[in-house]
Scaffold this motif. Structure first.
Motif, PDB file in Angstrom:
ATOM      1  N   ALA A  62     -14.031  27.623  41.649  1.00  0.00           N
ATOM      2  CA  ALA A  62     -15.426  26.871  40.807  1.00  0.00           C
ATOM      3  C   ALA A  62     -14.552  26.340  39.847  1.00  0.00           C
ATOM      4  O   ALA A  62     -14.966  25.172  39.291  1.00  0.00           O
ATOM      5  N   LEU A  63     -13.578  26.748  38.882  1.00  0.00           N
ATOM      6  CA  LEU A  63     -13.244  26.142  37.788  1.00  0.00           C
ATOM      7  C   LEU A  63     -11.995  24.469  38.264  1.00  0.00           C
ATOM      8  O   LEU A  63     -12.751  23.854  37.729  1.00  0.00           O
ATOM      9  N   ARG A  64     -11.359  24.691  39.093  1.00  0.00           N
ATOM     10  CA  ARG A  64     -11.435  23.808  39.715  1.00  0.00           C
ATOM     11  C   ARG A  64     -11.775  22.488  40.630  1.00  0.00           C
ATOM     12  O   ARG A  64     -12.066  20.933  40.135  1.00  0.00           O
ATOM     13  N   GLU A  65     -13.544  22.952  40.492  1.00  0.00           N
ATOM     14  CA  GLU A  65     -14.017  21.778  41.600  1.00  0.00           C
ATOM     15  C   GLU A  65     -14.659  21.356  40.202  1.00  0.00           C
ATOM     16  O   GLU A  65     -14.896  20.442  39.871  1.00  0.00           O
ATOM     17  N   ALA A  66     -15.048  22.399  38.585  1.00  0.00           N
ATOM     18  CA  ALA A  66     -15.784  22.369  37.397  1.00  0.00           C
ATOM     19  C   ALA A  66     -14.223  21.016  36.763  1.00  0.00           C
ATOM     20  O   ALA A  66     -14.679  20.099  35.961  1.00  0.00           O
ATOM     21  N   GLY A  67     -13.105  20.944  37.154  1.00  0.00           N
ATOM     22  CA  GLY A  67     -11.655  19.798  36.495  1.00  0.00           C
ATOM     23  C   GLY A  67     -12.122  18.948  37.446  1.00  0.00           C
ATOM     24  O   GLY A  67     -11.597  18.095  36.636  1.00  0.00           O
ATOM     25  N   GLU A  68     -11.951  19.337  38.267  1.00  0.00           N
ATOM     26  CA  GLU A  68     -12.032  17.492  39.037  1.00  0.00           C
ATOM     27  C   GLU A  68     -13.002  16.616  38.708  1.00  0.00           C
ATOM     28  O   GLU A  68     -13.332  14.962  38.795  1.00  0.00           O
ATOM     29  N   LEU A  78      -5.426  21.959  36.234  1.00  0.00           N
ATOM     30  CA  LEU A  78      -7.125  21.778  37.388  1.00  0.00           C
ATOM     31  C   LEU A  78      -6.813  20.746  36.410  1.00  0.00           C
ATOM     32  O   LEU A  78      -8.449  19.889  37.005  1.00  0.00           O
ATOM     33  N   ASN A  79      -6.839  19.998  35.662  1.00  0.00           N
ATOM     34  CA  ASN A  79      -7.115  18.401  35.034  1.00  0.00           C
ATOM     35  C   ASN A  79      -5.712  18.240  35.945  1.00  0.00           C
ATOM     36  O   ASN A  79      -4.282  17.871  34.899  1.00  0.00           O
ATOM     37  N   ASN A  80      -5.553  16.191  36.224  1.00  0.00           N
ATOM     38  CA  ASN A  80      -4.974  15.394  36.167  1.00  0.00           C
ATOM     39  C   ASN A  80      -5.256  14.379  36.272  1.00  0.00           C
ATOM     40  O   ASN A  80      -4.103  13.594  36.837  1.00  0.00           O
ATOM     41  N   THR A  81      -5.462  14.360  35.465  1.00  0.00           N
ATOM     42  CA  THR A  81      -5.381  12.128  34.934  1.00  0.00           C
ATOM     43  C   THR A  81      -3.994  12.279  34.242  1.00  0.00           C
ATOM     44  O   THR A  81      -3.995  13.256  33.960  1.00  0.00           O
ATOM     45  N   SER A  82      -4.371  10.957  34.169  1.00  0.00           N
ATOM     46  CA  SER A  82      -2.588  10.519  33.831  1.00  0.00           C
ATOM     47  C   SER A  82      -2.700  11.058  32.066  1.00  0.00           C
ATOM     48  O   SER A  82      -3.834  11.149  31.395  1.00  0.00           O
ATOM     49  N   ARG A  83      -1.340  11.560  31.565  1.00  0.00           N
ATOM     50  CA  ARG A  83      -1.448  12.583  29.906  1.00  0.00           C
ATOM     51  C   ARG A  83      -0.671  11.093  29.483  1.00  0.00           C
ATOM     52  O   ARG A  83      -0.530  11.534  28.521  1.00  0.00           O
ATOM     53  N   GLU A  84      -0.480  10.053  30.147  1.00  0.00           N
ATOM     54  CA  GLU A  84       0.067   8.610  29.131  1.00  0.00           C
ATOM     55  C   GLU A  84      -0.983   8.306  28.643  1.00  0.00           C
ATOM     56  O   GLU A  84      -2.183   8.562  28.495  1.00  0.00           O
TER      57      GLU A  84
END
Length: 369
Positions: free
Chosen positions: A151-157, A359-365
Motif C-alpha cells: 500500500a505504501l509502495r502504491e502511494a509512493g509511486e 519507495l520513491n524513485n524520481t531523480s534526486r539530482e
C-alpha cells in the motif's frame, strides 16, 4: 491488495495479546488511525461516540451511533466478527461501553481521542487509570506487513508521478499558491483520496522547512522546495520532497545541494536491520556538519509513515531503537539558509532483511526547470 490483506481478522487477537502483555484491561479506540488500523473502519469523528472496545480478554465490540450503523456494517470491520452495539440519541454511550467492559484498572485510550471523550470515559470508569493506546499499538503499527508495504509502495509511486509533473507547473511569474493548486489537483488525479499537504517554498521561503505556500511570485533563479503528500483509499500515506530550480542555480546553492544529496544517499545506505534510528540520522547529519552546514539542518532526519504521515519510528538523535524489517520511514535531510533559500530531499524507505528499499524513485539530482 485487498481490505482483508490490510485489515486481517487476526489483528484484533494480536492487539488483545499486546494489551494483556502491557497490563491493560482494554483499549478504547475512537475515530482515527488507531481505530482504522485495528478494524478497517474509517469512522468520522464527531460529538457522537464511536468506540471500538478491545478487552484484553473477551470479545471486542464496536459502540456506534445508530444512524452510523449502516456505514460501520459496510466497512471491513464487519468481517471481524465484532458485536455492533448501536446507541440511540437519548442513550449514554460512555456508560454503555463501560458497563459492558465491567471493572477495569487500566485502559488505553486512542492517541487521537478528543479530550471530551477522554473525560467522559474518566467519569464512566472512575477506578481506571488511563494511558495512551499507542504504548501498545506502536509495536504492531511500526512493523508493516507485506500488504501494508504494498500500500505504501502504491502511494509512493503515485506521488512520484506528481513530482514528474512539477516542470509543467513551476515557472517564473507564477505564485507559490498557483503552483500548489495545480499540484493538489495532480495529487488527486494520481489516485489519492485526500491531499494532506502541499509545500511550495520558493527563494527565501525555502529556508522555512514547513513554509506551506504564499502569494510570493516565483522569480528566475529561485530554488523551490516542493514537499507533497496525501492519503490513498487504502488509508496509507505518501510523502516526498524534491528541490527544483527555476533556471540556473547560483554556485553557492549548487554546492550545498550536492552536499545534501550525498548526505541523503548516505543515510539511505545506512539502513539495515539492527542499526539504530539515531545512526541513520547521524549518517546524514555528520556529512552536512563536516561541510559546514550543521547549524542549518534544523530538524530530525525522518519520521515513520503508514496510516499517518508522521508516526513511529522517528529517525532522530537519542532514538536508539534498532531497525527491523517492516519499519517504514522517511529520510529527508535539509539545509536552510535563513532569508536566502533552502533545500530538502525526501524518500520513503522500508527496512528489508538486507537493507533499505526506497519507495520513491524520481531523480534526486537538482531539477532545473
Amino acid at each position: 491488495m485487498t481490505s482483508s490483506d490490510l485489515y486481517p481478522v487476526s489483528r484484533v487477537a494480536a492487539v488483545q495479546e499486546a494489551a494483556a502483555k502491557a497490563g491493560l484491561d482494554a483499549l478504547l479506540l475512537t475515530p482515527g488511525p488507531d481505530l482504522r488500523y485495528v478494524s478497517g473502519y474509517e469512522a468520522k469523528p464527531s460529538e457522537r461516540l464511536t468506540c471500538l472496545v478491545v478487552p484484553a480478554a473477551g470479545e471486542a465490540y464496536l459502540v456506534v451511533p445508530r444512524l452510523e450503523l449502516p456505514s460501520a456494517q459496510a466497512s471491513p470491520a464487519a468481517r471481524l466478527g465484532l458485536e455492533f452495539v448501536a446507541w440511540d440519541e437519548t442513550d449514554d454511550p460512555y456508560a454503555m461501553a463501560a458497563a459492558r467492559l465491567g471493572k477495569a484498572a487500566k485502559v488505553g485510550l486512542a492517541d487521537r481521542m478528543w479530550a471530551m471523550a477522554s473525560l467522559r470515559f474518566r467519569a464512566a470508569l472512575p477506578g481506571a487509570e488511563q494511558v495512551l493506546a499507542g504504548s501498545v499499538l506502536r509495536e504492531l503499527r511500526m512493523r508493516k506487513s507485506p500488504a501494508e508495504v504494498a500500500a505504501l509502495r502504491e502511494a509512493g509511486e503515485a506521488i512520484d508521478s506528481v513530482h514528474r509533473r512539477v516542470p509543467e507547473f513551476l515557472r517564473a511569474g507564477r505564485t507559490e499558491r498557483e503552483v500548489a493548486a495545480d499540484l493538489a489537483e495532480a495529487i488527486r488525479a494520481a489516485g489519492h483520496k485526500t491531499v494532506d499537504f502541499v509545500i511550495v517554498a520558493s527563494g527565501p521561503s525555502g529556508a522555512s522547512p514547513h513554509h506551506d505556500v504564499s502569494d510570493r511570485v516565483i522569480e528566475a533563479g529561485d530554488p523551490v522546495v516542493v514537499d507533497i503528500g496525501g492519503t490513498f483509499p487504502s488509508g496509507y500515506c505518501s510523502d516526498s520532497t524534491r528541490t527544483y530550480c527555476v533556471g540556473e542555480p547560483s554556485a553557492e546553492f549548487a554546492a550545498y545541494y550536492e552536499v545534501l544529496r550525498q548526505a541523503q544517499d548516505a543515510a539511505c545506505a545506512a539502513v539495515r536491520p539492527g542499526v539504530s534510528c539515531e545512526s541513520i540520522d547521524a549518517a546524514a547529519r555528520d556529512l552536512i556538519a563536516e561541510a559546514g552546514y550543521g547549524d542549518y539542518f534544523v530538524h530530525r532526519t525522518g519520521h515513520g509513515i503508514g496510516m499517518e504521515t508522521h508516526e513511529e519510528p522517528y529517525i532522530v538523535s537519542g532514538n536508539g531503537e534498532p531497525m527491523e524489517p517492516g519499519f517504514a520511514f522517511s529520510v529527508e535531510p535539509g539545509i536552510y539558509l535563513p532569508g536566502r533559500h533552502g533545500a530538502r530531499i525526501e524518500d520513503i524507505l522500508v527496512c528489508t532483511e538486507t537493507g533499505g528499499e526506497r519507495l520513491n524513485n524520481t531523480s534526486r539530482e537538482l531539477v532545473i526547470v
